[in-house]
Write an enzyme that holds these catalytic residues in place. Structure first.
Site, PDB file in Angstrom:
ATOM      1  N   THR A 116      28.448  28.367  42.407  1.00 13.25           N
ATOM      2  CA  THR A 116      27.401  28.576  43.445  1.00 13.25           C
ATOM      3  C   THR A 116      27.567  29.930  43.885  1.00 13.25           C
ATOM      4  OG1 THR A 116      27.201  26.206  44.146  1.00 13.25           O
ATOM      5  CG2 THR A 116      26.828  28.000  45.683  1.00 13.25           C
TER       6      THR A 116
ATOM      7  N   LYS B 286      24.236  28.442  40.074  1.00 11.36           N
ATOM      8  CA  LYS B 286      23.324  27.737  41.081  1.00 11.36           C
ATOM      9  C   LYS B 286      23.288  28.769  42.386  1.00 11.36           C
ATOM     10  CE  LYS B 286      23.444  23.696  44.356  1.00 11.36           C
ATOM     11  NZ  LYS B 286      23.148  24.495  45.384  1.00 11.36           N
TER      12      LYS B 286
ATOM     13  N   HIS C 201      19.604  26.653  48.610  1.00 11.89           N
ATOM     14  CA  HIS C 201      20.540  26.047  49.335  1.00 11.89           C
ATOM     15  C   HIS C 201      19.747  25.103  50.295  1.00 11.89           C
ATOM     16  CE1 HIS C 201      25.012  26.656  49.202  1.00 11.89           C
ATOM     17  NE2 HIS C 201      25.090  25.862  50.239  1.00 11.89           N
TER      18      HIS C 201
ATOM     19  N   SER D 240      31.314  18.604  45.185  1.00 11.61           N
ATOM     20  CA  SER D 240      31.561  19.827  45.661  1.00 11.61           C
ATOM     21  C   SER D 240      32.978  20.497  45.956  1.00 11.61           C
ATOM     22  CB  SER D 240      30.955  19.710  47.482  1.00 11.61           C
ATOM     23  OG  SER D 240      31.191  20.990  47.796  1.00 11.61           O
TER      24      SER D 240
ATOM     25  N   TYR E 199      32.697  27.571  44.302  1.00 12.73           N
ATOM     26  CA  TYR E 199      32.007  28.515  45.192  1.00 12.73           C
ATOM     27  C   TYR E 199      32.660  29.850  44.836  1.00 12.73           C
ATOM     28  CZ  TYR E 199      29.943  25.691  48.772  1.00 12.73           C
ATOM     29  OH  TYR E 199      29.105  24.869  49.357  1.00 12.73           O
TER      30      TYR E 199
END
Length: 388
Positions: free
Chosen positions: A155, A251, A275, A106, A129
């Site tokens: 994401t 994603k 999510h 992450s 992100y």
């Protein structure tokens, strides 16, 4: 506690973790309707049992993005994994590498990219992100490429954080949150010593590397809230597609039109995801969303899926609905919190065994043979839509 099934790890994790950490991984947005439906919709899909089909040479192996996987399961990106076990991202990556499957790190991990990749015997994936700070994005991409990472998970379903009320109740956020977290840790001494003391530094390793100073949990909520970008569109991300030379997954896709946009953007694959029910409550479960997306772009993109997967049976169901593979989130974090990398390894072994049983009794010998033909046609309008 004796672990005999994948779902046993949830209770084991609850016993070991301070409440704020357990509720953070266990909870969802608003009234958690989507979180529940992710599990119930998937578990409600019936498999078609067949007998005497000669499945003696059954194999779970598959290939995605040119990589061989021992089974079609990867460990998905989960923020703050290093808070659930000592240097948790490293432990999870090591377990995944031993099992021969990918691990995705992450953006908001405790352990930085370099530390995790150094301890893994196979290239990890990196999740990024959409953030306002383009300098951070470029810095993270450069570090990922320098570490030898070839798969980026981008994401796109978090333009701002969802309404996660459990976090305010538990002390992850809200009034007097730091004091509440300290008080909870006091009553979980095993976690407090193993992770809270011996697992340091407990900062956001990738963010700290960029800012040049530790960014800890106290700064986490504020940093997240101030850096997500609701104004961004596909055209704003073209520089990332141009910059990144490896495989690119998008994603957070739930709609076929967005899947087509991801294809036009130049993605190599996508992750059908809500999510884990942590963003917009009331959206469809991923089991409901997946078939239409597969029908729209499945012959042009490699489609993975997450959310609601709690067993090897669930993996088989998702594959039958059209996914090439699945990403685990909560399931492996529970195991990691309960027993570290040994817990993750055992969880994966349990998943693999459940998949073998399911494939044997459905009469299929390979991952490629798992199609909608192994699903029972149902008179239920909701389930009928999934399997026709």
């Amino acid at each position: 506690m004796i672990i005999s099934a994948p779902t046993d790890y949830r209770e084991a994790a609850r016993r070991r973790l301070p409440r704020f950490l357990f509720d953070y991984i266990d909870g969802g947005a608003n009234t958690e309707q989507t979180l529940r439906h992710n599990v119930s919709d998937l578990s409600g899909i019936a498999l078609r049992q067949r007998v005497l089909r000669n499945v003696a040479d059954l194999s779970l192996g598959t290939e995605v993005f040119g990589q061989s996987w021992s089974m079609p399961v990867a460990l998905g990106p989960v923020g703050l994994t290093g808070m659930y076990a000592r240097r948790g991202e490293v432990q999870a990556a090591m377990a995944a590498a031993r099992f021969g499957i990918p691990y995705a790190l992450s953006t908001v991990s405790v352990c930085p990219i370099e530390e995790v990749q150094r301890h893994s015997d196979r290239p990890i994936w990196f999740q990024l992100y959409v953030l306002k700070d383009r300098g951070f994005l470029r810095h993270a991409l450069e570090r990922a490429q320098a570490a030898g990472i070839t798969t980026l998970v981008f994401t796109v379903d978090l333009p701002l954080p969802g309404s996660r009320y459990r976090d305010r109740h538990s002390g992850m956020s809200g009034p007097a949150a730091p004091l509440r977290r300290i008080g909870q840790a006091f009553f979980k001494p095993h976690w407090a010593v193993d992770v809270g003391l011996l697992g340091r530094p407990l900062d956001l390793g990738n963010v700290s590397a960029y800012l040049g100073r530790p960014v800890g949990l106290a700064d986490y909520i504020g940093w997240i809230a101030s850096n997500f970008d609701p104004s961004i569109g596909w055209s704003d991300l073209e520089w990332i597609r141009d910059f990144w030379k490896g495989s690119l997954l998008i994603k957070g896709i739930l709609d076929p039109e967005d899947a087509r946009d991801a294809l036009h953007f130049g993605a190599d694959g996508l992750v059908v995801s809500n999510h884990g029910g942590r963003q917009l409550d009331g959206v469809p479960s991923t089991a409901h969303a997946l078939p239409a997306i597969v029908d729209a772009v499945g012959d042009q993109l490699s489609i993975l899926v997450d959310s609601g997967i709690r067993s090897g049976l669930d993996v088989v169901r998702m594959l039958a609905l059209g996914a090439r593979g699945v990403l685990l989130g909560r399931a492996y974090i529970y195991a990691l919190a309960a027993a570290g990398d040994a817990g993750v390894s055992n969880l994966l072994a349990l998943f693999a065994n459940e998949m073998r049983v399911a494939m044997t009794l459905c009469g299929v010998r390979s991952i490629a043979e798992i199609t909608r033909d192994i699903l029972v046609r149902s008179n239920s309008p909701e389930l009928k839509r999934l399997v026709t």
